[in-house]
Design an enzyme around this catalytic site. Structure first.
Site, PDB file in Angstrom:
ATOM      1  N   GLU A 109      38.707  42.411  42.502  1.00  7.80           N
ATOM      2  CA  GLU A 109      39.031  41.160  41.803  1.00  7.80           C
ATOM      3  C   GLU A 109      40.129  41.392  40.771  1.00  7.80           C
ATOM      4  O   GLU A 109      40.310  42.507  40.287  1.00  7.80           O
ATOM      5  CB  GLU A 109      37.778  40.666  41.065  1.00  7.80           C
ATOM      6  CG  GLU A 109      36.929  39.694  41.863  1.00  7.80           C
ATOM      7  CD  GLU A 109      37.397  38.241  41.682  1.00  7.80           C
ATOM      8  OE1 GLU A 109      38.584  38.034  41.328  1.00  7.80           O
ATOM      9  OE2 GLU A 109      36.582  37.338  41.884  1.00  7.80           O
ATOM     10  N   ASP A 110      40.820  40.312  40.405  1.00  9.68           N
ATOM     11  CA  ASP A 110      41.810  40.416  39.328  1.00  9.68           C
ATOM     12  C   ASP A 110      41.150  40.443  37.956  1.00  9.68           C
ATOM     13  O   ASP A 110      41.438  41.285  37.130  1.00  9.68           O
ATOM     14  CB  ASP A 110      42.830  39.263  39.423  1.00  9.68           C
ATOM     15  CG  ASP A 110      42.191  37.876  39.508  1.00  9.68           C
ATOM     16  OD1 ASP A 110      40.944  37.773  39.560  1.00  9.68           O
ATOM     17  OD2 ASP A 110      42.946  36.893  39.531  1.00  9.68           O
ATOM     18  N   ARG A 136      52.691  35.231  38.717  1.00  8.89           N
ATOM     19  CA  ARG A 136      51.970  36.299  39.414  1.00  8.89           C
ATOM     20  C   ARG A 136      52.843  37.540  39.610  1.00  8.89           C
ATOM     21  O   ARG A 136      52.359  38.651  39.744  1.00  8.89           O
ATOM     22  CB  ARG A 136      51.507  35.821  40.798  1.00  8.89           C
ATOM     23  CG  ARG A 136      50.435  34.749  40.772  1.00  8.89           C
ATOM     24  CD  ARG A 136      49.857  34.560  42.172  1.00  8.89           C
ATOM     25  NE  ARG A 136      49.130  33.315  42.315  1.00  8.89           N
ATOM     26  CZ  ARG A 136      47.856  33.148  41.975  1.00  8.89           C
ATOM     27  NH1 ARG A 136      47.176  34.146  41.455  1.00  8.89           N
ATOM     28  NH2 ARG A 136      47.261  31.993  42.139  1.00  8.89           N
ATOM     29  N   LYS A 157      36.807  40.087  30.872  1.00  9.22           N
ATOM     30  CA  LYS A 157      36.785  39.295  29.636  1.00  9.22           C
ATOM     31  C   LYS A 157      35.330  38.986  29.303  1.00  9.22           C
ATOM     32  O   LYS A 157      34.861  37.873  29.530  1.00  9.22           O
ATOM     33  CB  LYS A 157      37.528  37.971  29.898  1.00  9.22           C
ATOM     34  CG  LYS A 157      38.829  37.808  29.138  1.00  9.22           C
ATOM     35  CD  LYS A 157      39.273  36.373  29.053  1.00  9.22           C
ATOM     36  CE  LYS A 157      40.058  35.904  30.248  1.00  9.22           C
ATOM     37  NZ  LYS A 157      40.663  34.557  30.081  1.00  9.22           N
ATOM     38  N   LYS A 177      44.292  34.720  45.520  1.00 11.48           N
ATOM     39  CA  LYS A 177      45.542  35.460  45.505  1.00 11.48           C
ATOM     40  C   LYS A 177      45.608  36.494  44.384  1.00 11.48           C
ATOM     41  O   LYS A 177      46.399  37.430  44.431  1.00 11.48           O
ATOM     42  CB  LYS A 177      46.718  34.475  45.335  1.00 11.48           C
ATOM     43  CG  LYS A 177      46.845  33.494  46.453  1.00 11.48           C
ATOM     44  CD  LYS A 177      48.071  32.557  46.183  1.00 11.48           C
ATOM     45  CE  LYS A 177      47.569  31.209  46.100  1.00 11.48           C
ATOM     46  NZ  LYS A 177      47.983  30.025  45.878  1.00 11.48           N
ATOM     47  N   GLY A 178      44.817  36.263  43.338  1.00 13.11           N
ATOM     48  CA  GLY A 178      44.955  37.040  42.100  1.00 13.11           C
ATOM     49  C   GLY A 178      44.975  38.560  42.225  1.00 13.11           C
ATOM     50  O   GLY A 178      45.638  39.237  41.461  1.00 13.11           O
ATOM     51  N   ASP A 235      35.733  36.609  34.411  1.00 10.74           N
ATOM     52  CA  ASP A 235      35.771  35.745  33.234  1.00 10.74           C
ATOM     53  C   ASP A 235      34.356  35.187  32.991  1.00 10.74           C
ATOM     54  O   ASP A 235      33.551  35.846  32.336  1.00 10.74           O
ATOM     55  CB  ASP A 235      36.803  34.646  33.518  1.00 10.74           C
ATOM     56  CG  ASP A 235      37.102  33.770  32.325  1.00 10.74           C
ATOM     57  OD1 ASP A 235      36.898  34.235  31.191  1.00 10.74           O
ATOM     58  OD2 ASP A 235      37.545  32.631  32.522  1.00 10.74           O
ATOM     59  N   ASP A 275      47.747  34.196  37.479  1.00  7.35           N
ATOM     60  CA  ASP A 275      48.670  33.071  37.384  1.00  7.35           C
ATOM     61  C   ASP A 275      48.288  32.061  36.316  1.00  7.35           C
ATOM     62  O   ASP A 275      47.164  32.036  35.834  1.00  7.35           O
ATOM     63  CB  ASP A 275      48.685  32.317  38.716  1.00  7.35           C
ATOM     64  CG  ASP A 275      47.398  31.513  38.909  1.00  7.35           C
ATOM     65  OD1 ASP A 275      46.312  32.113  38.835  1.00  7.35           O
ATOM     66  OD2 ASP A 275      47.492  30.279  39.092  1.00  7.35           O
ATOM     67  N   VAL A 323      45.506  35.304  30.190  1.00  8.54           N
ATOM     68  CA  VAL A 323      46.583  36.238  30.519  1.00  8.54           C
ATOM     69  C   VAL A 323      47.178  35.942  31.898  1.00  8.54           C
ATOM     70  O   VAL A 323      46.519  35.371  32.767  1.00  8.54           O
ATOM     71  CB  VAL A 323      46.093  37.702  30.476  1.00  8.54           C
ATOM     72  CG1 VAL A 323      45.773  38.128  29.057  1.00  8.54           C
ATOM     73  CG2 VAL A 323      44.888  37.915  31.385  1.00  8.54           C
TER      74      VAL A 323
HETATM   75  P1  IMP Z   1      35.203  33.557  36.817  1.00 12.73           P
HETATM   76  O1  IMP Z   1      34.538  33.004  38.023  1.00 12.73           O
HETATM   77  O2  IMP Z   1      35.116  32.618  35.635  1.00 12.73           O
HETATM   78  O3  IMP Z   1      34.749  34.953  36.457  1.00 12.73           O
HETATM   79  O4  IMP Z   1      36.739  33.534  37.073  1.00 12.73           O
HETATM   80  C1  IMP Z   1      37.399  34.366  37.842  1.00 12.73           C
HETATM   81  C2  IMP Z   1      38.755  33.802  38.210  1.00 12.73           C
HETATM   82  O5  IMP Z   1      39.311  32.924  37.216  1.00 12.73           O
HETATM   83  C3  IMP Z   1      39.731  34.931  38.326  1.00 12.73           C
HETATM   84  O6  IMP Z   1      39.675  35.485  39.606  1.00 12.73           O
HETATM   85  C4  IMP Z   1      41.047  34.256  37.984  1.00 12.73           C
HETATM   86  O7  IMP Z   1      41.616  33.695  39.145  1.00 12.73           O
HETATM   87  C5  IMP Z   1      40.690  33.149  37.029  1.00 12.73           C
HETATM   88  N1  IMP Z   1      40.956  33.548  35.620  1.00 12.73           N
HETATM   89  C6  IMP Z   1      40.053  33.757  34.647  1.00 12.73           C
HETATM   90  N2  IMP Z   1      40.638  34.103  33.480  1.00 12.73           N
HETATM   91  C7  IMP Z   1      41.953  34.143  33.730  1.00 12.73           C
HETATM   92  C8  IMP Z   1      43.118  34.471  32.920  1.00 12.73           C
HETATM   93  O8  IMP Z   1      43.057  34.827  31.735  1.00 12.73           O
HETATM   94  N3  IMP Z   1      44.322  34.383  33.561  1.00 12.73           N
HETATM   95  C9  IMP Z   1      44.448  34.018  34.861  1.00 12.73           C
HETATM   96  N4  IMP Z   1      43.409  33.721  35.655  1.00 12.73           N
HETATM   97  C10 IMP Z   1      42.171  33.782  35.093  1.00 12.73           C
HETATM   98 MG    MG Z   2      41.211  34.811  41.128  1.00 15.12          MG
END
Ligand code: IMP
Ligand code: MG
Length: 180
Positions: free
Chosen positions: A99-100, A165, A131, A43-44, A103, A159, A153
């Site tokens: 993507e939102d 959101r 990030k 949803k992000g 991370d 969220d 954040v």
């Molecule tokens: P990754 O797979 O660790 O890169 O994570 C990606 C997903 O983690 C994003 O699409 C978000 O849904 C969630 N996420 C990572 N950091 C944050 C944050 O600071 N706030 C909210 N959601 C986050």
């Molecule tokens: Mg997400």
């Protein structure tokens, strides 16, 4: 105009609006002779996606997929799961995944592998936030809205426990709790 609802903006609506206009024009330039299919990761990405799509002056297509998120925690579970898939074939199309936030990079790595197997003509990634401090895998992101420090954040689609959101700007989660 008072744009503050709760939490202090880390990135304001105006900063976001301006950056998304820039990204949209850059993407339009890069895809002007291509067959752009924008894929939103829900949803992000829902608010960023809607604004970005309107900032790209091209006859593009849109589609969405839903992936599992962190659940109720602030840390990645590691495994990514597709809960709802695209409604169309991506073969031969120029796919831009929206993507939102990137991370750990695990979601992006997972999606890249999954989409490459479907033989698109090209595959790129766009994210509102990045990030880089938390990266666990080596990833390349083609379009980045804002690079942010290692803080959790919320807002503008992002969220915490599926809340916040709808906040129209990006805020650090701790700043919301400090006030209430
Ligand atoms: P990754 O797979 O660790 O890169 O994570 C990606 C997903 O983690 C994003 O699409 C978000 O849904 C969630 N996420 C990572 N950091 C944050 C944050 O600071 N706030 C909210 N959601 C986050
Ligand atoms: Mg997400």
């Amino acid at each position: 105009m008072e744009e503050r609802i709760f939490g202090k903006p880390m990135i304001t609506q105006e900063e976001m609006r301006r950056r998304i206009q820039e990204l949209g024009l850059r993407i339009a330039q890069d895809y002007k002779d291509k067959d752009l299919l924008m894929v939103g990761v829900l949803k992000g990405a829902f608010l960023f996606f809607a604004d970005l799509a309107r900032a790209i002056p091209l006859p593009l297509r849109v589609d969405f997929l839903v992936v599992s998120s962190y659940g109720n925690k602030k840390k990645s579970a590691g495994a990514v799961k597709v809960i709802s898939d695209l409604s169309q074939d991506v073969k031969g199309q120029d796919v831009l995944i929206v993507e939102d936030i990137i991370d750990s990079g695990l979601t992006l790595t997972f999606l890249r592998k999954k989409f490459m197997a479907r033989k698109p003509n090209s595959l790129r990634f766009c994210t509102l936030l990045d990030k880089p401090e938390r990266r666990q895998t080596d990833v390349t992101v083609d379009y980045v809205g804002f690079t942010i420090p290692n803080r959790y954040v919320v807002g503008y689609g992002l969220d915490y426990e599926n809340k916040y959101r709808n906040l129209p700007y990006i805020a650090v989660l701790d700043s919301i709790y400090e006030e209430t």
